[in-house]
Each structure stands twice: as structure tokens, then as C-alpha cells.
Design an enzyme around this catalytic site. Structure first.
Site, short mmCIF file in Angstrom:
data_model
loop_
_atom_site.label_atom_id
_atom_site.label_comp_id
_atom_site.label_asym_id
_atom_site.label_seq_id
_atom_site.Cartn_x
_atom_site.Cartn_y
_atom_site.Cartn_z
N HIS A 13 0.64 -1.18 -0.08
CA HIS A 13 -0.01 -0.02 0.02
C HIS A 13 0.92 1.27 0.16
O HIS A 13 2.33 1.24 0.19
CB HIS A 13 -0.94 -0.01 1.21
CG HIS A 13 -1.87 -0.99 1.41
ND1 HIS A 13 -3.14 -1.06 1.00
CD2 HIS A 13 -1.64 -2.34 1.79
CE1 HIS A 13 -3.83 -2.04 1.39
NE2 HIS A 13 -2.89 -2.70 1.87
N TYR A 43 -2.47 -1.39 8.73
CA TYR A 43 -1.21 -1.98 8.21
C TYR A 43 -0.53 -2.67 9.37
O TYR A 43 -0.39 -2.27 10.59
CB TYR A 43 -0.40 -0.88 7.53
CG TYR A 43 -1.22 -0.09 6.51
CD1 TYR A 43 -1.87 -0.55 5.42
CD2 TYR A 43 -1.33 1.25 6.90
CE1 TYR A 43 -2.57 0.33 4.47
CE2 TYR A 43 -1.84 2.10 5.93
CZ TYR A 43 -2.70 1.55 4.69
OH TYR A 43 -3.27 2.47 4.07
N HIS A 119 -2.46 -2.96 -3.66
CA HIS A 119 -3.65 -2.69 -3.31
C HIS A 119 -4.70 -2.48 -4.37
O HIS A 119 -5.75 -3.17 -4.43
CB HIS A 119 -3.91 -1.46 -2.45
CG HIS A 119 -5.20 -1.20 -1.76
ND1 HIS A 119 -5.26 0.00 -1.08
CD2 HIS A 119 -6.24 -2.27 -1.57
CE1 HIS A 119 -6.71 -0.26 -0.68
NE2 HIS A 119 -7.19 -1.23 -0.81
N LYS A 125 -11.08 0.22 -7.42
CA LYS A 125 -11.33 1.53 -7.35
C LYS A 125 -9.89 2.45 -6.77
O LYS A 125 -9.87 3.50 -6.56
CB LYS A 125 -12.53 1.82 -6.31
CG LYS A 125 -13.55 1.42 -6.78
CD LYS A 125 -14.61 1.53 -5.67
CE LYS A 125 -16.01 1.03 -6.04
NZ LYS A 125 -16.19 -0.22 -6.36
N CYS A 128 -3.31 2.61 -5.69
CA CYS A 128 -2.38 2.31 -4.57
C CYS A 128 -1.78 1.03 -4.72
O CYS A 128 -2.42 -0.24 -5.21
CB CYS A 128 -3.32 2.25 -3.28
SG CYS A 128 -2.35 1.73 -1.75
#
Length: 157
Positions: A13, A43, A119, A125, A128
Site C-alpha cells: 500500500h 497495516y 492494493h 477503485k 495504490c
């Protein structure tokens, strides 16, 4: 928090912050806990702008970072990933890449990792972490853990 029973995936990410925003686990904890009401940082590991590796959520616990993969993955967040307008941008620094590679090697040795993904590969959407993860994996010698570029979205069921 729930203990993770399976660990075969790593999800990379970014914090979606501009290069001028030098933050770490404390700021992300504020966003995730105070602002979102979560138990902890979503995370497991944070890589700061200078390449420092900061522990976040306990590694043995399920993350809160990619709903389709939380139950089976370790999450790494690199600080950066957007420009001053909030658009996705690969603005990571050399020390961050060095730390990312070392962390991936450590996690591969520790767990039975089958795939390393961005990600965006579990959430269409997102862009990342603001770079093409399969391209970077191929360049760094992690071919055994990558998906082909034409497989943008990974089903993790």
C-alpha cells in the site's frame, strides 16, 4: 482484533500523501483509530520517507487494509504515493525501496508467501501503491510471487 490463521499474501500500500508529508505510524494510527474508529493501524508495517521500518498492527493479527485479503495477508504501507493535488504519484525514495525489498525477503522467509500484490489488485477503485507492483517485482527478482500485468485484479478467495 482477530488472529490471522493463514499468511500467504503480502499487500503493498501507500499512504496516498505527497512527498512533502513526512509522517509515520503515529499519524496513520491517528487517522485509523481516532478518525475511523478502528482498533489499530490497518497495516502491519510502515516504511517512512527515509526508509525506516516502523511496526504498526501486530503482525500475527488480521489487518484492516484490503477486505478481500485481510484474513490471509501482511500489509506494508509506504509513505507517499500522491502529489500535492491528491493524484496518484510514484514519489518514493531510494531508501524506501531498499527497505521494501529487505522486508519482503524477511516475510517470504517467515511465512509461506505465494503472492505479493498491490492494493489495486484487490480493489479496482484504487491505484495504490502508485506503481506497477508486477513490474517492480520482476525487476527486483521476485518473479515467483507476482501476477502478470494483464491480471490487474486478483481474486483472493
Amino acid at each position: 482484533m482477530i488472529k490471522r490463521e493463514l499468511t500467504d499474501t503480502i499487500v503493498i500500500h501507500c499512504s496516498a500523501t505527497p512527498a512533502t508529508m513526512d509522517i509515520g505510524v503515529d499519524k496513520i494510527r491517528e487517522w485509523h483509530v481516532d478518525d475511523n474508529g478502528w482498533d489499530d493501524v490497518g497495516y502491519h508495517h510502515i516504511i517512512t520517507r527515509d526508509g525506516t521500518l516502523e511496526p504498526a498492527r501486530p503482525e500475527e493479527m488480521q489487518g484492516a487494509h484490503a477486505p478481500a485479503a485481510n484474513y490471509r495477508s501482511v500489509a506494508i504501507c509506504m509513505i507517499g504515493g500522491s502529489n500535492s493535488n491528491g493524484d496518484w504519484e510514484n514519489n518514493f525514495l531510494d531508501p524506501q525501496w531498499v527497505t521494501l525489498k529487505a522486508l519482503l525477503l524477511n516475510l517470504i522467509e517467515k511465512y509461506e508467501i505465494k503472492k505479493i500484490i498491490g492494493h489495486y489488485q484487490v480493489d479496482d477503485k484504487k491505484e495504490c501503491p502508485s506503481f506497477k507492483v508486477p513490474d517492480w517485482l520482476a525487476k527486483e527478482g521476485f518473479q515467483d510471487y507476482m501476477y502478470k500485468e494483464d491480471q490487474q485484479r486478483i481474486v483472493t478467495g
